[in-house]
Write a protein that holds these residues in place. Structure first.
Motif, PDB file in Angstrom:
ATOM      1  N   HIS A 117     -69.304 -42.146  76.572  1.00 45.84           N
ATOM      2  CA  HIS A 117     -68.227 -42.083  77.550  1.00 45.84           C
ATOM      3  C   HIS A 117     -67.190 -43.178  77.301  1.00 45.84           C
TER       4      HIS A 117
ATOM      5  N   CYS B 101     -64.110 -33.059  79.813  1.00 48.36           N
ATOM      6  CA  CYS B 101     -63.931 -33.382  81.227  1.00 48.36           C
ATOM      7  C   CYS B 101     -62.452 -33.244  81.574  1.00 48.36           C
TER       8      CYS B 101
ATOM      9  N   SER C  58     -62.964 -36.890  78.410  1.00 51.79           N
ATOM     10  CA  SER C  58     -64.091 -37.186  77.530  1.00 51.79           C
ATOM     11  C   SER C  58     -64.803 -35.885  77.141  1.00 51.79           C
TER      12      SER C  58
ATOM     13  N   CYS D 264     -60.980 -37.022  82.869  1.00 48.87           N
ATOM     14  CA  CYS D 264     -60.774 -38.186  81.997  1.00 48.87           C
ATOM     15  C   CYS D 264     -60.625 -37.783  80.534  1.00 48.87           C
TER      16      CYS D 264
ATOM     17  N   CYS E 137     -67.087 -34.594  84.097  1.00 48.76           N
ATOM     18  CA  CYS E 137     -68.216 -35.395  83.629  1.00 48.76           C
ATOM     19  C   CYS E 137     -68.872 -36.125  84.794  1.00 48.76           C
TER      20      CYS E 137
ATOM     21  N   CYS F 253     -66.864 -39.180  86.244  1.00 47.23           N
ATOM     22  CA  CYS F 253     -65.755 -38.811  87.130  1.00 47.23           C
ATOM     23  C   CYS F 253     -66.294 -38.200  88.417  1.00 47.23           C
TER      24      CYS F 253
HETATM   25 ZN    ZN Z   1     -64.599 -37.518  83.248  1.00 46.15          ZN
END
Ligand code: ZN
Length: 178
Positions: free
Chosen positions: A87, A76, A81, A79, A120, A123
């Motif tokens: 997550h 992502c 991830s 963030c 993701c 987000c």
């Molecule tokens: Zn994210």
């Protein structure tokens, strides 16, 4: 709904599961599974909101999608991830990546791969107030230096996976220098 109910309304055709994935990944419907919500059992589906999330890039071909995900390292871009992992900001969910626009289409952004990025679902929903500003090198290094050895080694192994050529080159240079 359960998978058996979905199979039934699909008239017994076997493609219902693929259609669920298309509705979710390509059309932006928030069809959630046990990967997203811990109260759901495997094989249970929940449509949380009948309205699809507009930030999803629609009409993006499978090839473009694969290209963008690969370019972004299945990570992502907001963030950090990684697809399939738990997550970091919502442990009840597995990271599921979508393709989003960098410059929104409403602001003139295009469907060109250069305007697309992996993002993701957490987000994308804006549930997290994660800043999209990249961490600068100085602060990043400070954080890594302060991390446990175990975490530092995890970073090393992740970097080696991400940059296999650079890693082997760096190791070779180091051993040549001795
Ligand atoms: Zn994210």
């Amino acid at each position: 709904m359960t998978s058996s109910e979905l199979r039934e309304v699909a008239g017994g055709i076997s493609e219902w599961a693929r259609r669920v994935r298309e509705l979710r990944n390509e059309e932006g419907y928030q069809i959630l599974t046990h990967n997203d919500r811990s109260h759901l059992k495997p094989g249970e589906y929940l449509l949380e909101d009948p309205k699809p999330i507009p930030a999803f890039a629609r009409g993006v071909s499978k090839e473009t999608r694969a290209l963008v995900l690969d370019r972004n390292g299945f990570t992502c871009q907001m963030c950090g991830s990684v697809a399939g992992e738990t997550h970091p900001y919502d442990p009840s969910r597995k990271v599921r990546l979508h393709i989003g626009h960098i410059i929104d289409k409403s602001k003139g952004g295009s469907d060109d791969p250069s305007n697309l990025r992996a993002i993701c679902s957490v987000c994308n929903e804006g549930a997290q107030n994660v800043t999209s500003i990249r961490p600068d090198l100085k602060h990043l290094l400070v954080k890594v230096r302060r991390a446990t050895t175990e975490d530092q080694l995890a970073v090393l192994s992740w970097l080696k996976t991400k940059f296999p050529q650079q890693a082997s080159k760096a190791i070779k240079q180091e051993s040549d220098g001795k």
